[in-house]
Write a protein that holds these residues in place. Structure first.
Motif, mmCIF file in Angstrom:
data_model
loop_
_atom_site.group_PDB
_atom_site.id
_atom_site.type_symbol
_atom_site.label_atom_id
_atom_site.label_comp_id
_atom_site.label_asym_id
_atom_site.label_seq_id
_atom_site.Cartn_x
_atom_site.Cartn_y
_atom_site.Cartn_z
ATOM 1 N N THR A 103 -17.274 -40.835 20.312
ATOM 2 C CA THR A 103 -15.925 -41.105 19.810
ATOM 3 C C THR A 103 -16.060 -41.980 18.508
ATOM 4 O O THR A 103 -15.236 -41.926 17.800
ATOM 5 C CB THR A 103 -15.315 -42.164 20.711
ATOM 6 O OG1 THR A 103 -15.266 -41.161 22.171
ATOM 7 C CG2 THR A 103 -13.929 -42.387 20.391
ATOM 8 N N CYS A 106 -16.531 -39.697 15.232
ATOM 9 C CA CYS A 106 -15.250 -39.076 14.820
ATOM 10 C C CYS A 106 -14.232 -40.123 13.963
ATOM 11 O O CYS A 106 -13.670 -39.591 13.506
ATOM 12 C CB CYS A 106 -14.429 -38.570 16.142
ATOM 13 S SG CYS A 106 -15.494 -37.253 17.039
ATOM 14 N N LYS A 107 -14.091 -41.115 14.701
ATOM 15 C CA LYS A 107 -13.480 -42.226 13.905
ATOM 16 C C LYS A 107 -13.671 -42.556 12.453
ATOM 17 O O LYS A 107 -13.138 -42.516 11.563
ATOM 18 C CB LYS A 107 -13.364 -43.561 14.741
ATOM 19 C CG LYS A 107 -12.781 -43.422 16.083
ATOM 20 C CD LYS A 107 -13.037 -44.502 17.372
ATOM 21 C CE LYS A 107 -12.911 -45.956 16.836
ATOM 22 N NZ LYS A 107 -13.046 -46.875 17.815
ATOM 23 N N ILE A 169 -7.077 -46.515 13.164
ATOM 24 C CA ILE A 169 -7.228 -45.633 14.166
ATOM 25 C C ILE A 169 -6.159 -46.022 15.332
ATOM 26 O O ILE A 169 -6.332 -46.931 15.839
ATOM 27 C CB ILE A 169 -8.568 -45.487 14.726
ATOM 28 C CG1 ILE A 169 -9.456 -45.117 13.463
ATOM 29 C CG2 ILE A 169 -8.628 -44.512 15.771
ATOM 30 C CD1 ILE A 169 -9.286 -44.042 13.007
ATOM 31 N N ALA A 172 -8.308 -43.091 20.231
ATOM 32 C CA ALA A 172 -9.354 -42.144 20.202
ATOM 33 C C ALA A 172 -10.003 -42.271 21.522
ATOM 34 O O ALA A 172 -10.512 -43.246 22.129
ATOM 35 C CB ALA A 172 -10.476 -42.936 19.188
ATOM 36 N N VAL A 200 -13.468 -35.091 21.727
ATOM 37 C CA VAL A 200 -12.789 -36.265 21.174
ATOM 38 C C VAL A 200 -11.314 -35.999 20.713
ATOM 39 O O VAL A 200 -11.392 -35.069 19.678
ATOM 40 C CB VAL A 200 -13.862 -37.075 20.310
ATOM 41 C CG1 VAL A 200 -13.122 -38.299 19.776
ATOM 42 C CG2 VAL A 200 -15.100 -37.264 20.970
ATOM 43 N N VAL A 202 -8.584 -38.086 18.053
ATOM 44 C CA VAL A 202 -8.391 -39.275 17.291
ATOM 45 C C VAL A 202 -6.984 -39.143 16.651
ATOM 46 O O VAL A 202 -6.573 -37.906 16.298
ATOM 47 C CB VAL A 202 -9.375 -39.636 16.111
ATOM 48 C CG1 VAL A 202 -9.179 -40.619 15.377
ATOM 49 C CG2 VAL A 202 -10.896 -39.255 16.790
ATOM 50 N N TRP A 204 -4.338 -41.159 13.909
ATOM 51 C CA TRP A 204 -4.639 -42.342 12.852
ATOM 52 C C TRP A 204 -3.125 -42.435 12.097
ATOM 53 O O TRP A 204 -2.250 -41.509 12.144
ATOM 54 C CB TRP A 204 -5.660 -41.906 11.974
ATOM 55 C CG TRP A 204 -5.571 -40.928 11.414
ATOM 56 C CD1 TRP A 204 -4.895 -40.672 9.901
ATOM 57 C CD2 TRP A 204 -5.885 -39.442 11.533
ATOM 58 N NE1 TRP A 204 -5.328 -39.474 9.522
ATOM 59 C CE2 TRP A 204 -5.683 -38.562 10.521
ATOM 60 C CE3 TRP A 204 -6.764 -38.882 12.766
ATOM 61 C CZ2 TRP A 204 -5.926 -37.179 10.345
ATOM 62 C CZ3 TRP A 204 -6.903 -37.547 12.813
ATOM 63 C CH2 TRP A 204 -6.645 -36.915 11.798
ATOM 64 N N SER A 220 -3.459 -36.424 13.376
ATOM 65 C CA SER A 220 -4.365 -36.214 14.817
ATOM 66 C C SER A 220 -5.312 -34.943 14.656
ATOM 67 O O SER A 220 -4.982 -33.960 13.930
ATOM 68 C CB SER A 220 -3.347 -35.983 15.690
ATOM 69 O OG SER A 220 -3.997 -35.964 17.173
#
Length: 238
Positions: A103, A106-107, A169, A172, A200, A202, A204, A220
């Motif tokens: 995760t 990915c962030k 973010i 997530a 995952v 995310v 933002w 997203s």
């Protein structure tokens, strides 16, 4: 207006001096382009591992094993997210799982890829350290020719500092998949599979921007992440 025209006319009337004047006019632009190009090319070489030289990188900007590097002009959010990933990889976080690492990867990708305010041009594609390494060059080329295609023009028109930047973010979430990931290995051109796979998602937000609106850009994204021999890498995004 006529006086200005006459001055310009007399400046360029002398053929011997004409090219000198032209050079003096365009030289600042050539220098600016050259400097930006040099640093951009330098960053791309390091990113795509085409440069055999290894430069010293501050400890807070790198994760050694496996290798992840943070850009030297990172935003505060990028710094914070990289510090989080570093703590997970180096085991200094209090409690964490492999899902947390996937995760976090990915962030970090989102914060860099979807931020243009610290990019030098079309060739300066963010987030590439977090994608599947054997496909990195292909992913880089595709991103450069699509999402980043007009970035150099936008920088020229608006200034990089006025382009959009991921502010936060919002959420997530990740989970381990029960299915393996099967794909063609780009190195051997044979089918390969990975049994440690994570899904995952995310979401933002961007910083408020009245000069270059981020309203039409994604906020997203869902990712598929694999554990590639200890290196967590994004293999799909949609």
């Amino acid at each position: 207006m006529k006086k200005l025209y006459r001055k310009i006319y007399h400046l360029f009337k002398d053929k011997k001096k004409r090219y000198l004047y032209l050079l003096l006019i365009i030289l600042p632009f050539l220098i600016a382009i050259g400097v930006a190009g040099f640093f951009g090319y330098k960053n791309v070489k390091a990113l795509l591992n085409t440069d055999n030289s290894v430069e010293e990188v501050a400890n807070e900007y790198k994760i050694t094993n496996p290798e992840y590097l943070l850009r030297d002009n990172a935003t505060q959010l990028q710094l914070d997210l990289f510090a989080e990933l570093k703590s997970l990889y180096e085991g200094t976080a209090e409690e964490y799982t492999d899902t947390d690492i996937a995760t976090s990867v990915c962030k970090n990708f989102v914060a860099d890829f979807y931020t243009w305010s610290n990019k030098a041009g079309q060739y300066d594609v963010g987030g590439m350290y977090y994608v599947f390494e054997p496909q990195r060059k292909n992913i880089y080329t595709q991103a450069r020719d699509t999402f980043y295609n007009h970035l150099s023009d936008y920088i020229a028109d608006y200034g990089a500092e006025n382009l959009f930047e991921v502010e936060s973010i919002v959420s997530a979430t990740g989970s381990k998949s029960a299915e393996e990931y099967i794909s063609m290995d780009p190195e051997t051109e044979e089918q390969a599979s990975w049994d440690e796979v994570y899904n995952v998602k995310v979401t933002w937000t961007y910083k408020a921007n009245d000069k270059f609106s981020p309203s039409k850009y994604a906020t997203s994204m869902s990712f598929v992440v694999i554990n590639n021999e200890g290196r967590f890498e994004i293999v799909e995004a949609h």
